[in-house]
Design an enzyme around this catalytic site. Sequence first.
Site, PDB file in Angstrom:
ATOM      1  CB  THR A 289      -0.936   0.030   1.218  1.00 62.68           C
ATOM      2  OG1 THR A 289      -1.829  -1.094   1.143  1.00 62.68           O
ATOM      3  CG2 THR A 289      -1.774   1.308   1.247  1.00 62.68           C
TER       4      THR A 289
ATOM      5  CG  PHE B 196       0.207   4.715   3.668  1.00 63.34           C
ATOM      6  CD1 PHE B 196      -0.992   4.849   4.348  1.00 63.34           C
ATOM      7  CD2 PHE B 196       0.737   3.442   3.508  1.00 63.34           C
ATOM      8  CE1 PHE B 196      -1.660   3.735   4.853  1.00 63.34           C
ATOM      9  CE2 PHE B 196       0.086   2.323   4.001  1.00 63.34           C
ATOM     10  CZ  PHE B 196      -1.121   2.473   4.677  1.00 63.34           C
TER      11      PHE B 196
END
Length: 276
Positions: free
Chosen positions: A172, A174
């Site tokens: 992921t 960010f």
Amino acid sequence: MAGRIAFQGELGAYSHQACQQARPDFEVVPCTTFEDVVEKTRSGEVDLGMLAVENSTYGRVADVHSLLPKSQLHIVDEAFVRVHVNLLGVPGARLEEIREAHGHVVILPQCAGFLRKHAIAGKVSSDNARAAREVAAAGDRTKAALASELAASIYGLDVVASQIEDHKNNTTRFLVMSPIADHSRRATAMITTFTFRVRNIPAALYKAMGGFATNGVNMTKLESYMLGGSFMATEFYADIEGHPEDENVARALEELRYFTTHMDILGVYPSDRTRA
């Protein structure tokens, strides 16, 4: 503590893990929604905000992309977190006992293969760490949470099965958000993120993109999304390699402005992609 950083989710969420990775000396502040993260950062209640923007398996986090242009915040860093999905159960629970796995709607598809193989039903929760907290509180050996090892340690759960994600490169991305823009930093690899709207002329997008090709600027992301629920109004979100003061980037952005009605730089920051 050097400062305070807000994130969406509860203690033990992957966003919490991202905060620890990117700003280990900051106090973390959990928030219920992405909007709460933006508001606390914009108001100065916290120094920085951590927002998840995309996952290599699930794709982009649409809510965040729509929030960024109007947030009045600036991207100052990016962080890539390897998302290891773990099946967390109450102490002593065994894999064959578990019938339900609770997790965020984004995380369920990331381990769908494992859940099917073991006949475990996926149940949607508003947050992975919250799922871990609720599983711990319920004390039911048939229920588990899909969450991080950090969540297991916080809520006293066992890791019944570790790293059950279907794709082992599951990552992921960010973004670290600040109320203050900082374009002064320089690093070997820089990223410039911006949004723009093209003029209403034939082939406007094609022409707008031409300046990046002719000036040798690598565009690593280009996404579109509708404005105000209208099919007639579209904004584009882009990442490019380089700094706006680099000669080739400056020329490319100058050409882009000629074919756009609006262009806004959201952030200029060092690339973390070597760790992606």
